[in-house]
Write an enzyme that holds these catalytic residues in place. Sequence first.
Site, PDB file in Angstrom:
ATOM      1  N   GLY A  13       4.913  -6.504  -2.894  1.00  0.00           N
ATOM      2  CA  GLY A  13       5.559  -5.247  -3.257  1.00  0.00           C
ATOM      3  C   GLY A  13       4.528  -4.186  -3.562  1.00  0.00           C
ATOM      4  O   GLY A  13       3.380  -4.502  -3.906  1.00  0.00           O
ATOM      5  N   GLN A  37       1.114   3.506  -6.937  1.00  0.00           N
ATOM      6  CA  GLN A  37      -0.050   2.645  -6.680  1.00  0.00           C
ATOM      7  C   GLN A  37      -0.940   3.198  -5.566  1.00  0.00           C
ATOM      8  O   GLN A  37      -2.083   2.773  -5.427  1.00  0.00           O
ATOM      9  CB  GLN A  37       0.396   1.215  -6.323  1.00  0.00           C
ATOM     10  N   CYS A  55      -0.352  -8.202  -9.657  1.00  0.00           N
ATOM     11  CA  CYS A  55      -0.146  -6.827  -9.216  1.00  0.00           C
ATOM     12  C   CYS A  55      -1.349  -6.400  -8.378  1.00  0.00           C
ATOM     13  O   CYS A  55      -2.491  -6.686  -8.752  1.00  0.00           O
ATOM     14  CB  CYS A  55      -0.009  -5.926 -10.445  1.00  0.00           C
ATOM     15  N   LEU A  56      -1.091  -5.707  -7.265  1.00  0.00           N
ATOM     16  CA  LEU A  56      -2.196  -5.255  -6.413  1.00  0.00           C
ATOM     17  C   LEU A  56      -3.099  -4.267  -7.148  1.00  0.00           C
ATOM     18  O   LEU A  56      -4.250  -4.091  -6.770  1.00  0.00           O
ATOM     19  CB  LEU A  56      -1.651  -4.617  -5.128  1.00  0.00           C
ATOM     20  N   HIS A  61       9.430  -5.490 -11.333  1.00  0.00           N
ATOM     21  CA  HIS A  61       8.012  -5.120 -11.383  1.00  0.00           C
ATOM     22  C   HIS A  61       7.775  -3.762 -10.720  1.00  0.00           C
ATOM     23  O   HIS A  61       7.116  -2.877 -11.287  1.00  0.00           O
ATOM     24  CB  HIS A  61       7.192  -6.219 -10.693  1.00  0.00           C
ATOM     25  N   GLU A  62       8.339  -3.589  -9.521  1.00  0.00           N
ATOM     26  CA  GLU A  62       8.078  -2.355  -8.767  1.00  0.00           C
ATOM     27  C   GLU A  62       8.785  -1.150  -9.387  1.00  0.00           C
ATOM     28  O   GLU A  62       8.241  -0.051  -9.434  1.00  0.00           O
ATOM     29  CB  GLU A  62       8.483  -2.521  -7.295  1.00  0.00           C
ATOM     30  N   HIS A  70       6.906   0.294 -12.208  1.00  0.00           N
ATOM     31  CA  HIS A  70       5.811   1.188 -11.796  1.00  0.00           C
ATOM     32  C   HIS A  70       6.285   2.653 -11.725  1.00  0.00           C
ATOM     33  O   HIS A  70       5.518   3.572 -12.006  1.00  0.00           O
ATOM     34  CB  HIS A  70       5.291   0.802 -10.408  1.00  0.00           C
TER      35      HIS A  70
HETATM   36 ZN    ZN Z   1       2.354  -3.876  -9.490  1.00  0.00          ZN
END
Ligand code: ZN
Length: 157
Positions: A46, A51, A88-89, A130-131, A134
């Site tokens: 995701g 991000q 998380c990226l 999670h997304e 953000h």
């Molecule tokens: Zn993340």
Amino acid sequence: MAIRTIRELGDEVLTKPCKEVTKLTLRTKILINDMLDTMYEAMGVGLAAPQVGILKRIVVIDIGDGPIVLINPEIIDTDGEQTGEEGCLSVPGKAGVVTRPNYVKVRALNEEMEEIELEGEGLLARAFCHEIDHLDGKMYVELAEGGIHDVTYEEEE
Ligand code: ZN
């Protein structure tokens, strides 16, 4: 198609709330395609627009069942509970234990700006939470029980 730079923890852009998308411009369509490319390149499940430094309420997800694009997503129902590792990226090489609902229902717009509702369980429910966090400037590290740790790969015997 383009790979964008993924912003990492400590970057202010990750702490800011995102704006609603009111119309799907060419620029926004390019952003969505770039977000998908960037997520696949980084082997993530995701990615949210902040991000890649863009404060718009857009999320892409693929847990292995094909791409999902959510514009202005909101969680409209949850049920149950799951506790597990999350990464998380924007926090490379780290993970932490986070408790999330096990079932999540989301309302959003798709790439045609049509209203859709999607349901997810397990990993997909976790990805929705999670997304969408953000988009409100929230990171999983704030929720991780006992903080975050290095991801270690066990040797196969
Ligand atoms: Zn993340």
